[in-house]
Design an enzyme around this catalytic site. Sequence first.
Site, mmCIF file in Angstrom:
data_model
loop_
_atom_site.group_PDB
_atom_site.id
_atom_site.type_symbol
_atom_site.label_atom_id
_atom_site.label_comp_id
_atom_site.label_asym_id
_atom_site.label_seq_id
_atom_site.Cartn_x
_atom_site.Cartn_y
_atom_site.Cartn_z
ATOM 1 N N CYS A 2 3.769 47.790 -46.416
ATOM 2 C CA CYS A 2 4.335 48.970 -47.069
ATOM 3 C C CYS A 2 4.270 50.205 -46.167
ATOM 4 O O CYS A 2 3.425 50.326 -45.302
ATOM 5 C CB CYS A 2 3.572 49.254 -48.341
ATOM 6 N N ARG A 27 7.322 47.538 -39.808
ATOM 7 C CA ARG A 27 6.178 46.913 -40.482
ATOM 8 C C ARG A 27 6.621 45.813 -41.448
ATOM 9 O O ARG A 27 5.792 45.040 -41.926
ATOM 10 C CB ARG A 27 5.379 47.977 -41.236
ATOM 11 N N TRP A 75 6.238 45.917 -49.439
ATOM 12 C CA TRP A 75 6.077 44.503 -49.072
ATOM 13 C C TRP A 75 5.342 43.879 -50.249
ATOM 14 O O TRP A 75 4.182 44.170 -50.487
ATOM 15 C CB TRP A 75 5.245 44.406 -47.810
ATOM 16 N N ASN A 99 0.213 52.695 -51.101
ATOM 17 C CA ASN A 99 -0.053 51.545 -50.222
ATOM 18 C C ASN A 99 -1.457 51.059 -50.508
ATOM 19 O O ASN A 99 -2.340 51.879 -50.760
ATOM 20 C CB ASN A 99 -0.020 51.967 -48.748
ATOM 21 N N GLY A 100 -1.679 49.768 -50.401
ATOM 22 C CA GLY A 100 -3.025 49.230 -50.609
ATOM 23 C C GLY A 100 -3.062 48.391 -51.858
ATOM 24 O O GLY A 100 -2.043 47.838 -52.283
ATOM 25 N N GLU A 480 -7.798 30.313 -25.305
ATOM 26 C CA GLU A 480 -7.106 31.574 -25.535
ATOM 27 C C GLU A 480 -7.676 32.671 -24.620
ATOM 28 O O GLU A 480 -6.932 33.480 -24.064
ATOM 29 C CB GLU A 480 -7.228 31.951 -27.029
ATOM 30 N N LYS A 484 -5.520 34.720 -21.881
ATOM 31 C CA LYS A 484 -5.444 36.192 -21.838
ATOM 32 C C LYS A 484 -5.737 36.676 -20.430
ATOM 33 O O LYS A 484 -5.034 37.523 -19.898
ATOM 34 C CB LYS A 484 -6.456 36.851 -22.797
ATOM 35 N N GLU A 487 -2.934 35.854 -17.934
ATOM 36 C CA GLU A 487 -1.701 36.599 -18.169
ATOM 37 C C GLU A 487 -1.724 37.997 -17.557
ATOM 38 O O GLU A 487 -0.735 38.436 -17.005
ATOM 39 C CB GLU A 487 -1.466 36.765 -19.682
ATOM 40 N N HIS A 503 -17.525 15.881 -16.652
ATOM 41 C CA HIS A 503 -16.584 14.780 -16.353
ATOM 42 C C HIS A 503 -15.607 15.161 -15.243
ATOM 43 O O HIS A 503 -14.521 14.610 -15.154
ATOM 44 C CB HIS A 503 -15.843 14.370 -17.626
ATOM 45 N N LYS A 599 8.059 38.797 -23.971
ATOM 46 C CA LYS A 599 7.436 38.764 -25.292
ATOM 47 C C LYS A 599 7.992 37.637 -26.150
ATOM 48 O O LYS A 599 7.287 37.010 -26.911
ATOM 49 C CB LYS A 599 7.617 40.123 -25.974
HETATM 50 C C1 F6R Z 1 0.398 34.808 -24.918
HETATM 51 C C2 F6R Z 1 1.598 34.757 -25.721
HETATM 52 C C3 F6R Z 1 2.426 33.519 -25.634
HETATM 53 C C4 F6R Z 1 3.071 33.216 -26.981
HETATM 54 C C5 F6R Z 1 4.070 32.058 -26.838
HETATM 55 C C6 F6R Z 1 4.644 31.666 -28.179
HETATM 56 O O1 F6R Z 1 -0.277 36.010 -25.034
HETATM 57 O O2 F6R Z 1 1.940 35.677 -26.401
HETATM 58 O O3 F6R Z 1 1.699 32.441 -25.164
HETATM 59 O O4 F6R Z 1 2.056 32.894 -27.886
HETATM 60 O O5 F6R Z 1 5.098 32.426 -25.979
HETATM 61 O O6 F6R Z 1 5.294 32.735 -28.763
HETATM 62 P P1 F6R Z 1 5.535 32.787 -30.313
HETATM 63 O O7 F6R Z 1 4.214 32.881 -30.970
HETATM 64 O O8 F6R Z 1 6.367 34.031 -30.524
HETATM 65 O O9 F6R Z 1 6.271 31.542 -30.688
#
Ligand code: F6R
Length: 604
Positions: A2, A27, A75, A99-100, A480, A484, A487, A503, A599
């Site tokens: 919201c 949002r 939402w 909101n909330g 993960e 990070k 990347e 191993h 992205k």
């Molecule tokens: C890493 C990252 C990517 C996404 C991947 C899948 O930080 O963002 O590894 O997770 O490209 O993207 P989605 O989740 O949008 O399908």
Amino acid sequence: MCGIVGYIGTKPVKQILIDGLRELEYRGYDSAGIAVLQNHQFSLFKAVGKLINLEEKSQKFESTGFSVGIGHTRWATHGKPTELNAHPHIGSASSVVHNGIIENYQELKNMLTSKGVQFLSQTDTEVIVHLFEYHLKTANTPFEAFTKTVGELDGAYAVLLINAQVDDTIFFAKHGSPMILGRNHENETFFGSSDAALIGKCHEVIYLEDGHYGVATKDSITLYDGQNNPVNLQFTPLSENKLSAQKEGFRFFMEKEIYEQGTVLADTLMGRLRDETVYFEELDPTLFDGINEIKLCACGTSYHAAMVATYLFERHARIRTSVEIASEFRYREPLLAPDTLFVVISQSGETADTLESLKMAKKAGLKTLVICNVDNSSMVRLADASILTRAGIEKGVASTKAFATQVTVLWMLSLTLASERKILQANEIAHQIKLLRTLPSVVAVDNGIHEQLRRLSKRYLHGHGFFFIGRDVFFPLALEGALKLKEISYLHAEGYPSGEMKHGPIALADPELFTIALLPQHKLYDKTKSNVEELSARDSTICSISPLDFDKADDHIRTHYHEDYMLEFFEMMVVLQLLSMEIAVRLGNDVDMPRNLAKSVTVE
Ligand code: F6R
């Protein structure tokens, strides 16, 4: 989620409100509305769907001269996305946006209904406007009635309320949901649930704190704190630059997104937790009928979230669960059984390999579910069912808050499955729900730990590689963490199950190999510790992350005590995100837009 806007001034109010709402569109929302008060008369417009529908509905409405107005994008949490449930909600001469979540709304609703009040919507919000009008009958002033009303609300809220008796006034209150008050040199006053709605319109703002409430008129603003003491108005300048203002003082979007995980997870949980059940309003209860197996499919960070789910689904719901990397799944001619629920996870909802895998599963006749952050994305449109993660827009290319929300939804879903399949008792589910409710505070960044990471990052800028290691759900978290770091620092990092090191990988151990060890107190602590000791004995440089002391470590990041391993998981997730970011900062890299990455990956 919201969004709220409010305005006091002489400019055409409708356009100001709708423009403000447009800035909050990112949002996500499913209905919108505005209420304008001018010369003691209300004009109210609401529409389901996008703002364009609201614009069409209010097309003929124009105002000139002074007015006040409030607007909202909703939402749905309590009640379906219908016009009746859209805000603003109205009483006989008042209107409110919120909101909330008002946790005691049912109690208040029962009380008001017993006094003859009629409710139009299924929302929790509507109680606010009726409670206000109820108190108005006995109060000396509308503000006194508002103060009483706010004092009786439990839960999280950001509220704007207007009343026809005082047509130059907006009453406001904030507790647990953001609200910002702004003004400019033209004697206009604005409200927004995010400063995105205020940039370019106000030169200075007050970020209201929890417990703050007050009254704004065309001539004055009065503010009180939670103890009813007057608060001095301390405005801070608002940047004119949208991009830097959107970073809200953080150096990078990634940093802001790490820090806002508490607020974001509160959104993810909102309306979905009851005392003894998890409730996904968007899921048809028949979705799990005839399902004996779950197959998860995703890429990258979303794949790591899916891996976490394999542990939780099998542990909590005793349902056979497997996970697939989408780019592999689509070409390996998989055998798909009709009693399998196919679950794809994607932040964007557009990733080509995941989308294609979803199409394959549909074609094979499987029931499909997507867990996604973007409403109306290709995957959401295609899957039989969808759960939105409500992370808000994620600008940093390295995913942080999206991952946190995915794991949260998957944890909740494991409990839905556990009760569907009658595996966990009601009290066990209630306990898990209690843990889930603490997540927003668990992921709040500890300034001391962030400072420590900033300092120790200088020792981790070289070397021939990093191993992130952990067991159970801390193995996907290790993957993960390594992703990070790769990347944004461009350093070589691998995630490994800690039991797997001997191993083969342990051959790499030497002082120039950095081991980041995840040592949670409540999941296989002794087993993991032995594995880390093996690496330490071979002189690998060890950075341990644990609430317990570990004397074999070169660096130790002491996390807080938590009563459950999943809470340890979430705190360690934040530590890994910050560690990668601080290393990348020291290396001078572009944290938000690392080289070679996009992205949304819409090519295979
Ligand atoms: C890493 C990252 C990517 C996404 C991947 C899948 O930080 O963002 O590894 O997770 O490209 O993207 P989605 O989740 O949008 O399908």
